[in-house]
Scaffold this motif. Structure first.
Motif, PDB file in Angstrom:
ATOM      1  N   GLY A  53       0.858  -1.184   0.111  1.00 15.27           N
ATOM      2  CA  GLY A  53       0.022  -0.008   0.001  1.00 15.27           C
ATOM      3  C   GLY A  53       0.833   1.172  -0.121  1.00 15.27           C
ATOM      4  N   THR A  54       2.116   1.206  -0.156  1.00 12.69           N
ATOM      5  CA  THR A  54       3.093   2.393  -0.055  1.00 12.69           C
ATOM      6  C   THR A  54       4.041   2.108  -1.119  1.00 12.69           C
ATOM      7  OG1 THR A  54       4.636   1.259   1.172  1.00 12.69           O
ATOM      8  CG2 THR A  54       2.985   2.402   2.592  1.00 12.69           C
ATOM      9  N   ARG A  55       4.883   2.988  -1.495  1.00 10.02           N
ATOM     10  CA  ARG A  55       5.890   3.047  -2.304  1.00 10.02           C
ATOM     11  C   ARG A  55       7.349   2.430  -2.034  1.00 10.02           C
ATOM     12  NH1 ARG A  55       5.362   9.025  -5.334  1.00 10.02           N
ATOM     13  NH2 ARG A  55       3.197   8.825  -6.191  1.00 10.02           N
ATOM     14  N   CYS A  56       7.502   1.978  -0.785  1.00  8.42           N
ATOM     15  CA  CYS A  56       8.273   1.403  -0.147  1.00  8.42           C
ATOM     16  C   CYS A  56       8.740  -0.009  -0.726  1.00  8.42           C
ATOM     17  CB  CYS A  56       8.451   1.116   1.211  1.00  8.42           C
ATOM     18  SG  CYS A  56       9.787   0.431   2.182  1.00  8.42           S
ATOM     19  N   LYS A  57       9.944   0.173  -1.376  1.00 11.33           N
ATOM     20  CA  LYS A  57      10.711  -1.156  -1.795  1.00 11.33           C
ATOM     21  C   LYS A  57      11.439  -2.318  -0.997  1.00 11.33           C
ATOM     22  CE  LYS A  57      10.770   1.114  -6.625  1.00 11.33           C
ATOM     23  NZ  LYS A  57      11.741   1.197  -7.766  1.00 11.33           N
ATOM     24  N   GLU A  58      11.672  -1.553   0.087  1.00  9.53           N
ATOM     25  CA  GLU A  58      12.384  -2.390   0.982  1.00  9.53           C
ATOM     26  C   GLU A  58      11.832  -2.149   2.616  1.00  9.53           C
ATOM     27  OE1 GLU A  58      16.338  -0.620   0.831  1.00  9.53           O
ATOM     28  OE2 GLU A  58      17.147  -2.154  -0.813  1.00  9.53           O
ATOM     29  N   PRO A  59      10.885  -3.146   2.758  1.00 12.47           N
ATOM     30  CA  PRO A  59       9.932  -2.584   3.949  1.00 12.47           C
ATOM     31  C   PRO A  59      10.615  -3.346   5.321  1.00 12.47           C
ATOM     32  CG  PRO A  59       9.059  -4.460   2.519  1.00 12.47           C
ATOM     33  CD  PRO A  59      10.241  -3.925   1.905  1.00 12.47           C
ATOM     34  N   LEU A  60      11.683  -4.172   5.117  1.00 13.96           N
ATOM     35  CA  LEU A  60      12.306  -4.781   6.226  1.00 13.96           C
ATOM     36  C   LEU A  60      13.577  -4.076   6.533  1.00 13.96           C
ATOM     37  CD1 LEU A  60      11.990  -8.357   4.924  1.00 13.96           C
ATOM     38  CD2 LEU A  60      10.214  -7.015   6.180  1.00 13.96           C
ATOM     39  N   CYS A 112       9.595  -4.414  10.678  1.00 22.32           N
ATOM     40  CA  CYS A 112       8.766  -3.834   9.610  1.00 22.32           C
ATOM     41  C   CYS A 112       8.804  -2.417   9.749  1.00 22.32           C
ATOM     42  CB  CYS A 112       7.178  -4.378   9.773  1.00 22.32           C
ATOM     43  SG  CYS A 112       6.227  -3.501   8.559  1.00 22.32           S
ATOM     44  N   ARG A 113       9.370  -1.862   8.581  1.00 17.49           N
ATOM     45  CA  ARG A 113       9.521  -0.282   8.510  1.00 17.49           C
ATOM     46  C   ARG A 113       8.148   0.326   8.207  1.00 17.49           C
ATOM     47  NH1 ARG A 113      12.777   1.082   3.889  1.00 17.49           N
ATOM     48  NH2 ARG A 113      12.669   3.068   4.861  1.00 17.49           N
ATOM     49  N   ILE A 114       7.022  -0.139   7.787  1.00 18.24           N
ATOM     50  CA  ILE A 114       5.845   0.365   7.573  1.00 18.24           C
ATOM     51  C   ILE A 114       5.049   0.944   8.668  1.00 18.24           C
ATOM     52  CG2 ILE A 114       3.649   0.211   5.966  1.00 18.24           C
ATOM     53  CD1 ILE A 114       6.337   0.097   4.522  1.00 18.24           C
ATOM     54  N   THR A 116       1.843   1.898  10.029  1.00 25.85           N
ATOM     55  CA  THR A 116       0.455   1.614   9.681  1.00 25.85           C
ATOM     56  C   THR A 116      -0.620   2.859   9.833  1.00 25.85           C
ATOM     57  OG1 THR A 116       0.026   0.532  12.023  1.00 25.85           O
ATOM     58  CG2 THR A 116       0.810  -0.910  10.069  1.00 25.85           C
ATOM     59  N   ALA A 117      -0.144   3.643  10.934  1.00 23.43           N
ATOM     60  CA  ALA A 117      -1.009   4.619  11.183  1.00 23.43           C
ATOM     61  C   ALA A 117      -0.712   5.672  10.091  1.00 23.43           C
ATOM     62  CB  ALA A 117      -0.783   5.403  12.615  1.00 23.43           C
ATOM     63  N   LYS A 118       0.381   5.905   9.671  1.00 23.97           N
ATOM     64  CA  LYS A 118       0.608   6.911   8.433  1.00 23.97           C
ATOM     65  C   LYS A 118       0.844   6.320   7.089  1.00 23.97           C
ATOM     66  CE  LYS A 118       2.985   9.872  11.819  1.00 23.97           C
ATOM     67  NZ  LYS A 118       4.450  10.528  11.883  1.00 23.97           N
ATOM     68  N   MET A 119       0.778   4.928   7.213  1.00 26.88           N
ATOM     69  CA  MET A 119       1.053   4.168   5.893  1.00 26.88           C
ATOM     70  C   MET A 119       2.195   4.745   5.041  1.00 26.88           C
ATOM     71  SD  MET A 119      -0.720   1.430   5.861  1.00 26.88           S
ATOM     72  CE  MET A 119      -0.298   0.977   3.945  1.00 26.88           C
ATOM     73  N   ARG A 120       3.411   4.890   5.576  1.00 22.91           N
ATOM     74  CA  ARG A 120       4.549   5.051   4.925  1.00 22.91           C
ATOM     75  C   ARG A 120       5.861   4.414   5.938  1.00 22.91           C
ATOM     76  NH1 ARG A 120       5.215  11.581   6.176  1.00 22.91           N
ATOM     77  NH2 ARG A 120       5.556  11.424   8.487  1.00 22.91           N
ATOM     78  N   ALA A 121       6.752   4.452   5.067  1.00 21.61           N
ATOM     79  CA  ALA A 121       8.043   3.886   5.745  1.00 21.61           C
ATOM     80  C   ALA A 121       8.813   4.592   6.847  1.00 21.61           C
ATOM     81  CB  ALA A 121       9.132   3.302   4.655  1.00 21.61           C
ATOM     82  N   VAL A 122       9.198   4.173   7.779  1.00 18.84           N
ATOM     83  CA  VAL A 122      10.047   5.031   8.730  1.00 18.84           C
ATOM     84  C   VAL A 122      11.330   5.159   8.148  1.00 18.84           C
ATOM     85  CG1 VAL A 122      11.096   4.853  10.979  1.00 18.84           C
ATOM     86  CG2 VAL A 122       8.913   3.667  10.718  1.00 18.84           C
ATOM     87  N   GLN A 123      11.806   6.376   8.058  1.00 15.67           N
ATOM     88  CA  GLN A 123      12.899   7.016   7.604  1.00 15.67           C
ATOM     89  C   GLN A 123      14.126   6.716   8.425  1.00 15.67           C
ATOM     90  OE1 GLN A 123      13.424   8.210   4.638  1.00 15.67           O
ATOM     91  NE2 GLN A 123      15.427   8.472   4.821  1.00 15.67           N
ATOM     92  N   LEU A 124      15.126   5.588   7.838  1.00 16.94           N
ATOM     93  CA  LEU A 124      16.420   5.572   8.595  1.00 16.94           C
ATOM     94  C   LEU A 124      17.410   6.126   8.294  1.00 16.94           C
ATOM     95  CD1 LEU A 124      15.485   1.719   9.032  1.00 16.94           C
ATOM     96  CD2 LEU A 124      15.321   3.213  10.611  1.00 16.94           C
ATOM     97  N   SER A 125      17.794   7.249   8.528  1.00 17.64           N
ATOM     98  CA  SER A 125      18.874   8.168   8.137  1.00 17.64           C
ATOM     99  C   SER A 125      20.008   7.813   9.106  1.00 17.64           C
ATOM    100  CB  SER A 125      18.558   9.584   7.928  1.00 17.64           C
ATOM    101  OG  SER A 125      17.369   9.966   7.320  1.00 17.64           O
ATOM    102  N   HIS A 126      21.296   7.846   8.647  1.00 21.76           N
ATOM    103  CA  HIS A 126      22.377   7.677   9.338  1.00 21.76           C
ATOM    104  C   HIS A 126      22.464   6.552  10.238  1.00 21.76           C
ATOM    105  CE1 HIS A 126      23.408  11.706   7.565  1.00 21.76           C
ATOM    106  NE2 HIS A 126      22.412  11.957   8.142  1.00 21.76           N
ATOM    107  N   ASP A 127      21.874   5.402   9.842  1.00 26.31           N
ATOM    108  CA  ASP A 127      21.646   4.290  10.670  1.00 26.31           C
ATOM    109  C   ASP A 127      23.034   3.739  11.008  1.00 26.31           C
ATOM    110  OD1 ASP A 127      21.756   3.290   8.039  1.00 26.31           O
ATOM    111  OD2 ASP A 127      21.012   1.398   8.680  1.00 26.31           O
ATOM    112  N   ARG A 128      23.932   3.765  10.032  1.00 26.56           N
ATOM    113  CA  ARG A 128      25.192   2.996  10.580  1.00 26.56           C
ATOM    114  C   ARG A 128      26.114   3.908  11.627  1.00 26.56           C
ATOM    115  NH1 ARG A 128      27.129   0.104   5.954  1.00 26.56           N
ATOM    116  NH2 ARG A 128      25.366  -1.084   4.773  1.00 26.56           N
TER     117      ARG A 128
END
Length: 480
Positions: A53-60, A112-114, A116-128
């Motif tokens: 239901g989103t545009r996320c291609k890497e949901p994990l 799961c990065r999605i 469900t309340a906003k139906m968008r992926a959680v942004q993971l900036s500078h995770d390394r």
């Protein structure tokens, strides 16, 4: 503590990899949170269904937690909670799997990065960078040692180059040689060789062939036909220094295509023999794996039988309840009245809403309950079928891992046998030359060595005589 995380897709392959019992001594699915499914394949399928239901291609988001010393489960979960809070994944569905490999326990966490309340992926900036800081904090808190590279505040370019990529990891699993082992062997061969020819011979002894690459000056090809840059395999040496040392044999070094063709020809000649040996080894080693597969199948078959028994009992119970209610006077009277009204065309459209009302018409209520029960049974059967398919994929994965490990061992044994045969053949050639060549040519070098040895012995005898005379002894006498 080492923390490695990455965003990814392919939940089915990831679940199969995490459940692989061949490459791990023990696999434990400790937690599945936020999903209806109670197994990894179903949980990751739900993650990917949300991403549709989103545009996320890497949901994990997959994370491995590898401590330098054993940790308690409370410490693991405390670390995981802190990591997901720092990454912004708090409250997201997750699965925790513990592995024991080579006697060491480590954990895998998949979120799961999605949202469900906003139906968008959680942004993971500078995770390394966040994981590096968390690794230092958790190591200090739990009293763990920091690996080389994490003790520094910034990652140097050299450490970044040495970081193992996924391609190198897959290659190491296929060949059984890690990049660190390969660099150590080639570096040792380079430093112990005093000439270009000696270096090439040392590489050949360790199973590598020196070749001329297309883009790089020199490359090495291992026994499996994999190409590696020579400059990146030798620590502390520049490309210019390598070129200067190997300049004497530059014209003798074959191209990488010719070397790969030779390796492919050698593999083709020994492929039938290797396949036969792999077949025998697989027949012996697959018995233990088959026992594990049989235990899993038996457990899943028990659930299948239990599900079929439960479904049959529920259908019989519902049918008995409906029959008992249909035999009551009110139900029979209501059925007769509805049947009478259906015969009158003018009243048929009037009583249609009443006929569709389950509170008034028991027959309609019975139909709705039967359909609801059938849908629930189909869902439960679908979940079990999905687990059966996932188990088939897992068994195929483990068999491929076993076949890869067996083939690698057979190839290593075959390479060692060929190396020994080449050594024996070279010795036979040398012995033939010793027999055929004239005495003067044959022993020319030996005479040089004998003359040098005789001169050394003469000098040593002179020194011993001077020492004896200084001590008051004379040669040929027993007393001074």
């Amino acid at each position: 503590m080492i923390l490695k995380g990455n965003q990814r897709a392919g939940g089915t392959d990831l679940a199969t990899h995490l459940m692989n019992a061949f490459d791990n001594e023990r696999v434990e699915v400790a937690q599945i949170r936020g999903t209806v499914a109670e197994h990894l394949h179903g949980a990751f399928a739900e993650y990917e269904a949300l991403a549709a239901g989103t545009r996320c291609k890497e949901p994990l988001y997959s994370l491995s937690v590898n401590p330098s010393a054993p940790l308690a489960r409370e410490q693991y979960y405390a670390a995981i909670d802190r990591i997901e809070q720092r990454l912004g994944l708090s409250g997201q569905a997750r699965a925790v799997v513990f592995h024991v490999k080579h006697g060491r326990e480590h954990a895998h966490v998949v979120w799961c990065r999605i949202d469900t309340a906003k139906m968008r992926a959680v942004q993971l900036s500078h995770d390394r960078q966040k994981l590096r800081g968390l690794a230092r904090e958790l190591a200090m808190e739990f009293g763990l040692e920091l690996p080389e590279g994490l003790a520094e505040d910034k990652r140097t370019e050299r450490a970044r180059k040495k970081e193992q990529t996924l391609a190198e990891k897959a290659q190491a699993e296929a060949t059984g040689i890690t990049p660190e082992q390969r660099r150590a062997e080639i570096t040792q061969a380079y430093r112990r060789s005093d000439s270009a020819e000696a270096f090439r011979a040392a590489l050949k002894e360790k199973g590598y062939v020196l070749a001329a690459g297309d883009k790089r000056v020199y490359v090495v090809v291992d026994r499996f036909g994999k190409i590696h840059s020579l400059a990146r395999q030798i620590d502390g040496v520049r490309t210019r220094e390598i070129g200067q040392k190997l300049a004497a044999i530059e014209a003798q070094v074959e191209g990488v295509d010719a070397v790969k063709a030779t390796i492919a020809q050698r593999e083709a000649s020994s492929r039938a023999r290797i396949d036969q040996r792999v077949k025998h080894a697989m027949a012996e080693r697959a018995a233990k794996l088959a026992t594990l597969h049989k235990a899993r199948r038996h457990k899943l078959g028990g659930k299948d039988q239990q599900l079929a028994t439960t479904h049959g009992a529920e259908r019989m119970s519902l049918h008995a309840a409906h029959k008992a209610e249909a035999d009551k006077p009110f139900a029979r009277a209501a059925g007769a009245i509805f049947a009478l009204f259906d015969r009158v065309p003018g009243l048929r459209s009037v009583i249609a809403p009443l006929r569709r009302n389950p509170k008034i018409n028991p027959t309609e209520r019975h139909r709705i309950e039967r359909e609801a029960l059938e849908r629930r049974h189909q869902r439960e059967r679908l979940v079990l079928d999905r687990r059966t398919k996932a188990l088939s994929r897992l068994e195929a994965w483990e068999l491929r891992s076993l076949a890869t490990a067996v083939r690698r061992q057979v190839q290593e044994m075959e390479a060692a046998r060929e190396q020994k045969a080449e050594t024996v053949q070279d010795q036979i050639v040398v012995n033939k030359l010793d027999i055929v060549l004239p005495h003067g040519e044959l022993h020319a070098e030996a005479n040089k060595k004998k003359g040098w040895k005789a001169r050394q012995d003469k000098l040593g005898a002179g020194k011993n005589r001077e020492q004896d005379q200084s001590r008051g002894y004379r040669r040929g006498r027993d007393e001074p």
